[in-house]
Scaffold this motif. Structure first.
Motif, PDB file in Angstrom:
ATOM      1  N   ALA A  53      58.502  46.071  50.960  1.00 31.38           N
ATOM      2  CA  ALA A  53      57.377  45.329  50.390  1.00 31.38           C
ATOM      3  C   ALA A  53      57.793  43.889  50.129  1.00 31.38           C
ATOM      4  N   VAL A  54      56.799  43.011  50.089  1.00 29.28           N
ATOM      5  CA  VAL A  54      57.000  41.598  49.774  1.00 29.28           C
ATOM      6  C   VAL A  54      55.909  41.178  48.803  1.00 29.28           C
ATOM      7  N   GLY A  55      56.303  40.476  47.754  1.00 35.57           N
ATOM      8  CA  GLY A  55      55.341  40.007  46.772  1.00 35.57           C
ATOM      9  C   GLY A  55      55.014  38.535  46.928  1.00 35.57           C
ATOM     10  N   CYS A  56      54.960  37.840  45.811  1.00 28.96           N
ATOM     11  CA  CYS A  56      54.472  36.453  45.795  1.00 28.96           C
ATOM     12  C   CYS A  56      55.507  35.427  46.209  1.00 28.96           C
ATOM     13  N   LEU A  57      56.784  35.819  46.289  1.00 32.70           N
ATOM     14  CA  LEU A  57      57.862  34.877  46.569  1.00 32.70           C
ATOM     15  C   LEU A  57      58.595  35.261  47.845  1.00 32.70           C
ATOM     16  N   VAL A  58      58.987  34.269  48.636  1.00 33.17           N
ATOM     17  CA  VAL A  58      59.815  34.547  49.812  1.00 33.17           C
ATOM     18  C   VAL A  58      61.093  33.726  49.829  1.00 33.17           C
ATOM     19  N   ASP A  59      61.308  32.861  48.839  1.00 34.96           N
ATOM     20  CA  ASP A  59      62.559  32.115  48.776  1.00 34.96           C
ATOM     21  C   ASP A  59      62.619  31.335  47.466  1.00 34.96           C
ATOM     22  N   SER A  60      63.846  30.951  47.097  1.00 31.22           N
ATOM     23  CA  SER A  60      64.101  30.050  45.975  1.00 31.22           C
ATOM     24  C   SER A  60      65.506  29.500  46.169  1.00 31.22           C
ATOM     25  N   CYS A  61      65.954  28.618  45.273  1.00 32.67           N
ATOM     26  CA  CYS A  61      67.255  27.973  45.482  1.00 32.67           C
ATOM     27  C   CYS A  61      68.412  28.951  45.341  1.00 32.67           C
ATOM     28  N   GLN A  62      68.244  29.991  44.500  1.00 30.63           N
ATOM     29  CA  GLN A  62      69.240  31.044  44.265  1.00 30.63           C
ATOM     30  C   GLN A  62      70.467  30.580  43.472  1.00 30.63           C
ATOM     31  N   HIS A  63      70.517  29.308  43.046  1.00 31.49           N
ATOM     32  CA  HIS A  63      71.710  28.873  42.312  1.00 31.49           C
ATOM     33  C   HIS A  63      71.404  28.280  40.937  1.00 31.49           C
ATOM     34  N   CYS A  64      70.154  27.983  40.616  1.00 33.03           N
ATOM     35  CA  CYS A  64      69.837  27.431  39.293  1.00 33.03           C
ATOM     36  C   CYS A  64      69.938  28.529  38.235  1.00 33.03           C
ATOM     37  N   ASP A  65      69.849  28.138  36.962  1.00 38.57           N
ATOM     38  CA  ASP A  65      69.991  29.106  35.877  1.00 38.57           C
ATOM     39  C   ASP A  65      68.905  30.178  35.918  1.00 38.57           C
ATOM     40  N   GLN A  66      67.684  29.797  36.296  1.00 40.94           N
ATOM     41  CA  GLN A  66      66.597  30.766  36.326  1.00 40.94           C
ATOM     42  C   GLN A  66      66.775  31.772  37.461  1.00 40.94           C
ATOM     43  N   CYS A  67      67.159  31.308  38.622  1.00 37.00           N
ATOM     44  CA  CYS A  67      67.422  32.224  39.729  1.00 37.00           C
ATOM     45  C   CYS A  67      68.579  33.151  39.406  1.00 37.00           C
ATOM     46  N   GLN A  68      69.630  32.593  38.793  1.00 37.09           N
ATOM     47  CA  GLN A  68      70.784  33.411  38.434  1.00 37.09           C
ATOM     48  C   GLN A  68      70.431  34.459  37.383  1.00 37.09           C
ATOM     49  N   ALA A  69      69.418  34.162  36.565  1.00 41.19           N
ATOM     50  CA  ALA A  69      68.976  35.111  35.541  1.00 41.19           C
ATOM     51  C   ALA A  69      67.975  36.122  36.083  1.00 41.19           C
ATOM     52  N   GLY A  70      67.635  36.024  37.373  1.00 43.75           N
ATOM     53  CA  GLY A  70      66.684  36.966  37.955  1.00 43.75           C
ATOM     54  C   GLY A  70      65.236  36.558  37.777  1.00 43.75           C
ATOM     55  N   ASP A  71      65.006  35.308  37.404  1.00 43.34           N
ATOM     56  CA  ASP A  71      63.643  34.794  37.228  1.00 43.34           C
ATOM     57  C   ASP A  71      63.340  33.769  38.314  1.00 43.34           C
ATOM     58  N   GLU A  72      63.373  34.209  39.566  1.00 43.21           N
ATOM     59  CA  GLU A  72      63.159  33.305  40.690  1.00 43.21           C
ATOM     60  C   GLU A  72      61.800  32.616  40.635  1.00 43.21           C
ATOM     61  N   GLN A  73      60.838  33.235  39.950  1.00 42.28           N
ATOM     62  CA  GLN A  73      59.513  32.624  39.839  1.00 42.28           C
ATOM     63  C   GLN A  73      59.543  31.331  39.030  1.00 42.28           C
ATOM     64  N   PHE A  74      60.635  31.108  38.292  1.00 46.85           N
ATOM     65  CA  PHE A  74      60.793  29.875  37.519  1.00 46.85           C
ATOM     66  C   PHE A  74      61.923  29.007  38.082  1.00 46.85           C
ATOM     67  N   CYS A  75      62.219  29.161  39.349  1.00 45.82           N
ATOM     68  CA  CYS A  75      63.261  28.374  40.014  1.00 45.82           C
ATOM     69  C   CYS A  75      63.105  26.891  39.696  1.00 45.82           C
ATOM     70  N   ARG A  76      64.210  26.250  39.298  1.00 47.68           N
ATOM     71  CA  ARG A  76      64.165  24.834  38.904  1.00 47.68           C
ATOM     72  C   ARG A  76      63.778  23.945  40.082  1.00 47.68           C
ATOM     73  N   GLU A  77      64.048  24.396  41.286  1.00 52.86           N
ATOM     74  CA  GLU A  77      63.696  23.609  42.471  1.00 52.86           C
ATOM     75  C   GLU A  77      62.345  24.023  43.047  1.00 52.86           C
ATOM     76  N   GLY A  78      61.726  25.006  42.422  1.00 53.73           N
ATOM     77  CA  GLY A  78      60.432  25.500  42.874  1.00 53.73           C
ATOM     78  C   GLY A  78      60.587  26.653  43.849  1.00 53.73           C
ATOM     79  N   PHE A  79      59.930  27.790  43.556  1.00 59.30           N
ATOM     80  CA  PHE A  79      59.991  28.914  44.478  1.00 59.30           C
ATOM     81  C   PHE A  79      59.131  28.624  45.706  1.00 59.30           C
ATOM     82  N   VAL A  80      59.395  29.355  46.788  1.00 63.60           N
ATOM     83  CA  VAL A  80      58.585  29.248  47.999  1.00 63.60           C
ATOM     84  C   VAL A  80      57.573  30.389  47.980  1.00 63.60           C
ATOM     85  N   GLY A  81      56.298  30.045  47.948  1.00 59.38           N
ATOM     86  CA  GLY A  81      55.254  31.060  47.943  1.00 59.38           C
ATOM     87  C   GLY A  81      55.172  31.783  49.267  1.00 59.38           C
ATOM     88  N   THR A  82      54.768  33.042  49.218  1.00 54.26           N
ATOM     89  CA  THR A  82      54.640  33.836  50.437  1.00 54.26           C
ATOM     90  C   THR A  82      53.669  33.181  51.410  1.00 54.26           C
TER      91      THR A  82
END
Length: 349
Positions: free
Chosen positions: A85-114
Protein backbone atom coordinates in the motif's frame (compact mmCIF):
# COMPACT_ATOMS: atom_id res chain seq x y z
CA UNK A 1 6.83 3.46 -19.62
CA UNK A 2 3.40 4.73 -20.72
CA UNK A 3 0.76 4.56 -17.96
CA UNK A 4 -3.00 4.91 -18.38
CA UNK A 5 -4.67 7.11 -15.77
CA UNK A 6 -7.54 9.51 -15.12
CA UNK A 7 -6.63 13.17 -14.74
CA UNK A 8 -8.08 16.64 -14.40
CA UNK A 9 -6.65 18.92 -17.10
CA UNK A 10 -7.80 22.08 -15.31
CA UNK A 11 -9.94 23.18 -12.36
CA UNK A 12 -13.24 23.15 -14.25
CA UNK A 13 -12.94 20.02 -16.41
CA UNK A 14 -14.20 16.57 -15.38
CA UNK A 15 -11.58 13.87 -14.89
CA UNK A 16 -10.88 11.98 -18.12
CA UNK A 17 -8.48 9.30 -19.44
CA UNK A 18 -4.88 10.44 -19.61
CA UNK A 19 -1.61 8.72 -20.59
CA UNK A 20 1.71 9.79 -19.11
CA UNK A 21 5.29 8.55 -19.16
CA UNK A 22 6.33 7.06 -15.83
CA UNK A 23 9.86 7.60 -14.55
CA UNK A 24 12.36 4.76 -14.74
CA UNK A 25 12.75 2.41 -11.78
CA UNK A 26 15.55 3.48 -9.44
CA UNK A 27 17.60 1.06 -7.34
CA UNK A 28 15.52 1.78 -4.22
CA UNK A 29 12.13 1.80 -5.97
CA UNK A 30 9.16 -0.55 -6.07
CA UNK A 31 6.76 -0.76 -9.03
CA UNK A 32 3.18 -1.45 -7.96
CA UNK A 33 0.22 -2.57 -10.03
CA UNK A 34 -2.69 -0.63 -8.52
CA UNK A 35 -5.67 -2.83 -7.65
CA UNK A 36 -7.74 -0.39 -5.61
CA UNK A 37 -7.61 3.34 -4.92
CA UNK A 38 -9.65 5.21 -2.34
CA UNK A 39 -11.35 8.50 -3.15
CA UNK A 40 -10.48 11.17 -0.61
CA UNK A 41 -12.21 14.55 -0.22
CA UNK A 42 -8.80 16.13 -0.78
CA UNK A 43 -8.76 14.55 -4.27
CA UNK A 44 -11.79 16.67 -5.08
CA UNK A 45 -10.20 19.79 -3.57
CA UNK A 46 -6.96 19.28 -5.50
CA UNK A 47 -8.68 18.51 -8.81
CA UNK A 48 -10.69 21.73 -8.50
CA UNK A 49 -7.80 23.77 -7.11
CA UNK A 50 -9.82 24.70 -4.03
CA UNK A 51 -6.62 25.16 -2.01
CA UNK A 52 -4.53 26.70 -4.79
CA UNK A 53 -1.30 25.21 -6.04
CA UNK A 54 -2.74 22.39 -8.19
CA UNK A 55 -0.39 21.54 -11.06
CA UNK A 56 -2.28 20.32 -14.11
CA UNK A 57 -2.80 17.78 -15.47
CA UNK A 58 -3.34 16.26 -12.04
CA UNK A 59 -3.78 12.50 -11.42
CA UNK A 60 -5.30 12.23 -7.90
CA UNK A 61 -5.26 9.31 -5.50
CA UNK A 62 -3.27 8.73 -2.30
CA UNK A 63 -5.05 5.70 -0.86
CA UNK A 64 -3.40 2.99 -2.95
CA UNK A 65 -3.43 -0.80 -2.64
CA UNK A 66 -1.75 -3.13 -5.10
CA UNK A 67 0.85 -5.79 -5.78
CA UNK A 68 4.57 -5.48 -6.45
CA UNK A 69 5.49 -6.14 -10.08
CA UNK A 70 9.19 -5.20 -10.02
CA UNK A 71 11.84 -3.98 -7.60
CA UNK A 72 15.08 -2.03 -7.82
CA UNK A 73 18.47 -3.64 -7.21
CA UNK A 74 18.75 -2.35 -3.62
CA UNK A 75 15.23 -3.18 -2.43
CA UNK A 76 15.26 -5.56 0.54
CA UNK A 77 11.81 -5.43 2.16
CA UNK A 78 9.60 -6.44 -0.78
CA UNK A 79 9.43 -9.01 -3.54
CA UNK A 80 7.34 -9.42 -6.66
CA UNK A 81 3.79 -10.46 -5.76
CA UNK A 82 3.67 -8.83 -2.31
CA UNK A 83 0.48 -7.03 -1.33
CA UNK A 84 1.45 -3.44 -0.57
CA UNK A 85 0.00 0.00 0.00
CA UNK A 86 0.97 3.64 -0.49
CA UNK A 87 -0.50 6.59 1.37
CA UNK A 88 -0.11 10.35 1.11
CA UNK A 89 3.70 10.46 1.02
CA UNK A 90 6.21 9.05 -1.47
CA UNK A 91 9.42 10.73 -0.31
CA UNK A 92 11.08 13.06 2.21
CA UNK A 93 14.63 14.12 3.08
CA UNK A 94 15.02 11.21 5.57
CA UNK A 95 17.71 13.06 7.56
CA UNK A 96 16.00 15.95 9.41
CA UNK A 97 14.85 15.58 13.02
CA UNK A 98 11.23 14.98 12.01
CA UNK A 99 12.07 12.27 9.50
CA UNK A 100 14.41 10.64 12.00
CA UNK A 101 11.58 10.67 14.55
CA UNK A 102 9.25 8.88 12.11
CA UNK A 103 7.19 11.98 11.32
CA UNK A 104 7.98 12.27 7.61
CA UNK A 105 4.78 14.27 7.13
CA UNK A 106 6.55 17.12 8.95
CA UNK A 107 9.82 16.85 7.02
CA UNK A 108 11.78 20.11 7.41
CA UNK A 109 12.50 20.11 3.68
CA UNK A 110 8.90 19.28 2.81
CA UNK A 111 7.51 15.83 2.07
CA UNK A 112 6.78 14.75 -1.51
CA UNK A 113 3.06 14.17 -1.99
CA UNK A 114 1.92 11.03 -3.77
CA UNK A 115 0.37 13.35 -6.33
CA UNK A 116 0.75 17.06 -7.06
CA UNK A 117 4.18 16.90 -5.47
CA UNK A 118 7.63 17.44 -6.97
CA UNK A 119 10.08 14.56 -7.29
CA UNK A 120 13.17 15.28 -5.14
CA UNK A 121 15.55 14.12 -7.88
CA UNK A 122 14.02 15.39 -11.13
CA UNK A 123 11.55 18.07 -10.07
CA UNK A 124 8.84 16.34 -12.10
CA UNK A 125 5.25 16.43 -10.86
CA UNK A 126 4.12 13.24 -9.11
CA UNK A 127 1.01 11.37 -10.27
CA UNK A 128 -1.26 9.41 -7.95
CA UNK A 129 -3.35 6.30 -7.70
CA UNK A 130 -6.03 6.89 -10.33
CA UNK A 131 -3.70 4.96 -12.64
CA UNK A 132 -2.65 1.47 -13.66
CA UNK A 133 0.60 1.52 -11.71
CA UNK A 134 2.94 3.64 -9.63
CA UNK A 135 6.66 3.69 -8.82
CA UNK A 136 7.51 4.53 -5.18
CA UNK A 137 10.65 4.66 -3.04
CA UNK A 138 10.88 1.51 -0.90
CA UNK A 139 10.86 3.39 2.42
CA UNK A 140 7.40 4.78 1.63
CA UNK A 141 5.80 1.47 0.65
CA UNK A 142 3.71 -0.31 3.31
CA UNK A 143 3.13 -4.03 3.74
CA UNK A 144 -0.52 -5.11 3.78
CA UNK A 145 -0.87 -7.79 6.48
CA UNK A 146 -2.41 -11.14 5.63
CA UNK A 147 -6.10 -11.40 6.43
CA UNK A 148 -7.14 -7.89 5.38
CA UNK A 149 -9.65 -7.55 2.54
CA UNK A 150 -7.59 -5.72 -0.10
CA UNK A 151 -10.72 -4.10 -1.55
CA UNK A 152 -11.35 -2.27 1.73
CA UNK A 153 -7.83 -1.39 2.86
CA UNK A 154 -7.34 1.75 0.73
CA UNK A 155 -9.14 4.32 2.95
CA UNK A 156 -6.92 3.33 5.88
CA UNK A 157 -4.04 5.06 4.07
CA UNK A 158 -5.56 8.51 4.61
CA UNK A 159 -8.85 8.49 6.53
CA UNK A 160 -7.54 5.74 8.80
CA UNK A 161 -4.14 7.20 9.65
CA UNK A 162 -5.53 10.75 9.93
CA UNK A 163 -7.71 9.61 12.83
CA UNK A 164 -5.42 6.90 14.27
CA UNK A 165 -2.51 9.31 14.71
CA UNK A 166 -4.20 11.66 17.22
CA UNK A 167 -5.60 8.68 19.09
CA UNK A 168 -2.00 7.52 19.56
CA UNK A 169 -0.40 10.92 20.14
CA UNK A 170 -2.93 11.79 22.85
CA UNK A 171 -2.61 8.36 24.48
CA UNK A 172 -6.08 6.89 23.99
CA UNK A 173 -6.45 3.50 25.66
CA UNK A 174 -9.09 1.37 27.36
CA UNK A 175 -11.35 3.64 29.38
CA UNK A 176 -10.45 6.88 27.58
CA UNK A 177 -13.40 9.14 26.78
CA UNK A 178 -13.33 10.07 23.10
CA UNK A 179 -15.70 12.33 21.19
CA UNK A 180 -15.93 12.35 17.41
CA UNK A 181 -17.43 15.33 15.58
CA UNK A 182 -18.79 14.35 12.17
CA UNK A 183 -19.57 10.89 10.85
CA UNK A 184 -18.22 10.92 7.30
CA UNK A 185 -15.19 9.16 5.85
CA UNK A 186 -12.86 10.37 8.62
CA UNK A 187 -15.42 10.29 11.41
CA UNK A 188 -16.54 6.71 10.90
CA UNK A 189 -12.89 5.57 11.01
CA UNK A 190 -12.30 7.58 14.19
CA UNK A 191 -15.24 5.78 15.82
CA UNK A 192 -14.08 2.33 14.72
CA UNK A 193 -10.48 2.88 15.76
CA UNK A 194 -11.25 4.51 19.11
CA UNK A 195 -13.67 1.70 19.95
CA UNK A 196 -11.04 -0.82 18.87
CA UNK A 197 -8.62 0.72 21.37
CA UNK A 198 -11.19 0.24 24.13
CA UNK A 199 -12.28 3.87 24.49
CA UNK A 200 -15.76 5.04 25.46
CA UNK A 201 -16.83 6.71 22.21
CA UNK A 202 -19.41 9.44 21.68
CA UNK A 203 -20.41 10.79 18.28
CA UNK A 204 -21.21 14.51 18.43
CA UNK A 205 -23.76 15.42 15.77
CA UNK A 206 -26.14 18.28 15.02
CA UNK A 207 -29.08 15.89 14.60
CA UNK A 208 -30.16 12.52 15.98
CA UNK A 209 -30.59 10.86 12.59
CA UNK A 210 -27.09 9.34 12.69
CA UNK A 211 -27.55 7.59 16.03
CA UNK A 212 -28.20 4.12 14.59
CA UNK A 213 -25.23 4.38 12.23
CA UNK A 214 -22.96 5.68 14.98
CA UNK A 215 -23.79 2.80 17.31
CA UNK A 216 -23.46 0.22 14.54
CA UNK A 217 -19.88 1.49 14.02
CA UNK A 218 -19.03 1.04 17.69
CA UNK A 219 -20.05 4.33 19.34
CA UNK A 220 -21.52 4.06 22.81
CA UNK A 221 -23.32 7.39 22.86
CA UNK A 222 -24.54 10.20 20.60
CA UNK A 223 -24.48 13.82 21.80
CA UNK A 224 -26.68 16.31 19.92
CA UNK A 225 -24.77 19.57 19.63
CA UNK A 226 -27.94 21.62 19.08
CA UNK A 227 -29.36 20.41 22.42
CA UNK A 228 -28.16 23.11 24.83
CA UNK A 229 -29.09 21.16 27.95
CA UNK A 230 -27.26 18.06 26.76
CA UNK A 231 -24.19 20.11 25.80
CA UNK A 232 -24.13 21.80 29.21
CA UNK A 233 -24.40 18.44 30.97
CA UNK A 234 -21.54 17.08 28.83
CA UNK A 235 -19.05 19.80 29.79
CA UNK A 236 -15.61 18.48 30.84
CA UNK A 237 -16.54 14.91 29.93
CA UNK A 238 -14.00 14.06 27.19
CA UNK A 239 -10.28 13.37 27.29
CA UNK A 240 -10.03 13.82 23.53
CA UNK A 241 -12.34 15.13 20.83
CA UNK A 242 -11.47 14.57 17.17
CA UNK A 243 -13.09 17.13 14.88
CA UNK A 244 -13.46 15.62 11.39
CA UNK A 245 -15.80 18.22 9.85
CA UNK A 246 -14.26 19.29 6.49
CA UNK A 247 -15.94 22.70 6.16
CA UNK A 248 -15.83 25.92 8.17
CA UNK A 249 -17.83 25.62 11.39
CA UNK A 250 -18.04 26.95 14.94
CA UNK A 251 -15.42 25.13 17.01
CA UNK A 252 -16.08 27.16 20.19
CA UNK A 253 -19.15 25.15 21.20
CA UNK A 254 -17.04 21.99 21.54
CA UNK A 255 -14.15 23.36 23.63
CA UNK A 256 -16.04 23.27 26.98
CA UNK A 257 -16.74 19.56 26.43
CA UNK A 258 -13.03 18.79 26.89
CA UNK A 259 -11.86 17.88 30.39
CA UNK A 260 -8.90 19.45 32.18
CA UNK A 261 -5.67 18.73 30.24
CA UNK A 262 -7.73 17.25 27.41
CA UNK A 263 -7.55 18.18 23.73
CA UNK A 264 -9.79 19.10 20.82
CA UNK A 265 -7.92 18.05 17.68
CA UNK A 266 -8.88 19.33 14.24
CA UNK A 267 -8.21 16.88 11.40
CA UNK A 268 -10.91 17.76 8.86
CA UNK A 269 -10.89 21.47 8.07
CA UNK A 270 -8.14 23.44 6.36
CA UNK A 271 -8.73 27.17 6.53
CA UNK A 272 -10.19 29.76 8.87
CA UNK A 273 -12.14 28.98 12.03
CA UNK A 274 -14.78 31.16 13.62
CA UNK A 275 -13.74 33.67 16.29
CA UNK A 276 -12.87 31.72 19.43
CA UNK A 277 -12.87 32.79 23.09
CA UNK A 278 -9.74 31.74 24.96
CA UNK A 279 -11.60 31.63 28.31
CA UNK A 280 -12.55 27.92 28.31
CA UNK A 281 -9.09 27.03 26.98
CA UNK A 282 -7.24 28.91 29.72
CA UNK A 283 -9.64 28.10 32.54
CA UNK A 284 -9.54 24.36 31.85
CA UNK A 285 -5.95 23.94 30.64
CA UNK A 286 -7.51 22.60 27.46
CA UNK A 287 -5.62 22.20 24.20
CA UNK A 288 -6.88 23.15 20.73
CA UNK A 289 -4.66 21.31 18.27
CA UNK A 290 -4.36 20.01 14.73
CA UNK A 291 -3.00 16.77 13.31
CA UNK A 292 -1.78 15.78 9.84
CA UNK A 293 -1.94 12.11 8.75
CA UNK A 294 0.96 10.11 10.29
CA UNK A 295 4.46 8.91 9.53
CA UNK A 296 5.32 5.71 7.69
CA UNK A 297 6.03 3.64 10.82
CA UNK A 298 2.77 4.76 12.44
CA UNK A 299 0.82 3.98 9.26
CA UNK A 300 2.29 0.46 9.24
CA UNK A 301 1.32 0.18 12.91
CA UNK A 302 -2.23 1.14 11.92
CA UNK A 303 -2.40 -1.54 9.22
CA UNK A 304 -1.11 -4.17 11.65
CA UNK A 305 -3.62 -3.05 14.31
CA UNK A 306 -6.50 -3.19 11.84
CA UNK A 307 -5.48 -6.70 10.77
CA UNK A 308 -5.34 -7.84 14.39
CA UNK A 309 -8.71 -6.30 15.29
CA UNK A 310 -10.32 -6.75 11.85
CA UNK A 311 -11.15 -3.06 11.58
CA UNK A 312 -11.94 -1.89 8.06
CA UNK A 313 -13.84 1.06 6.60
CA UNK A 314 -17.28 0.83 5.08
CA UNK A 315 -16.79 1.25 1.34
CA UNK A 316 -18.76 1.65 -1.84
CA UNK A 317 -16.93 0.20 -4.86
CA UNK A 318 -17.06 2.23 -8.07
CA UNK A 319 -15.65 1.98 -11.59
CA UNK A 320 -13.02 4.45 -12.76
CA UNK A 321 -15.48 6.02 -15.21
CA UNK A 322 -17.81 6.84 -12.28
CA UNK A 323 -15.30 9.15 -10.61
CA UNK A 324 -16.95 12.43 -11.64
CA UNK A 325 -20.30 11.24 -10.34
CA UNK A 326 -18.53 10.15 -7.14
CA UNK A 327 -17.02 13.63 -6.74
CA UNK A 328 -20.48 15.18 -7.10
CA UNK A 329 -21.95 12.76 -4.57
CA UNK A 330 -19.09 13.37 -2.17
CA UNK A 331 -19.83 17.11 -2.24
CA UNK A 332 -23.41 16.27 -1.23
CA UNK A 333 -22.18 13.88 1.51
CA UNK A 334 -23.94 11.11 -0.38
CA UNK A 335 -21.58 8.25 0.49
CA UNK A 336 -21.47 5.78 3.36
CA UNK A 337 -18.64 6.13 4.03
CA UNK A 338 -15.85 5.97 1.48
CA UNK A 339 -15.61 5.41 -2.27
CA UNK A 340 -13.02 2.92 -3.53
CA UNK A 341 -12.17 2.56 -7.22
CA UNK A 342 -11.75 -0.95 -8.61
CA UNK A 343 -8.78 -0.20 -10.83
CA UNK A 344 -9.48 -3.26 -13.00
CA UNK A 345 -12.14 -1.00 -14.52
CA UNK A 346 -9.47 1.33 -15.90
CA UNK A 347 -8.97 -0.01 -19.41
CA UNK A 348 -8.11 1.38 -22.82
CA UNK A 349 -11.79 1.09 -23.75
Amino acid sequence: MKVLAYAAKDASSPLAPYVYTQRALRDNDVTIEILYCGVCHSDLHQARNDWGGSMYPIVPGHEIVGRVTSIGADVKRFKVGDAVAVGCLVDSCQHCDQCQAGDEQFCREGFVGTYNGLDRHTGEVTYGGYAKQIVVREQFVLAVPDGLDLSRVAPLLCAGITTYSPLQIWGVRAGSRVGVIGLGGLGHMAVKLAAGLGAEVTVISRTADKEADAKSLGAHHVLISTDEAAMTKAQSSFDLIIDTVPVRHDVSIYVPLVDVKGALVIVGQLGQIEELSTVPIVMGRRTLAGSLIGGIAQTQELLDFCAKEQILPKCEMIRMDQINEAFDRMERSDVRYRFVIDMASLTEA
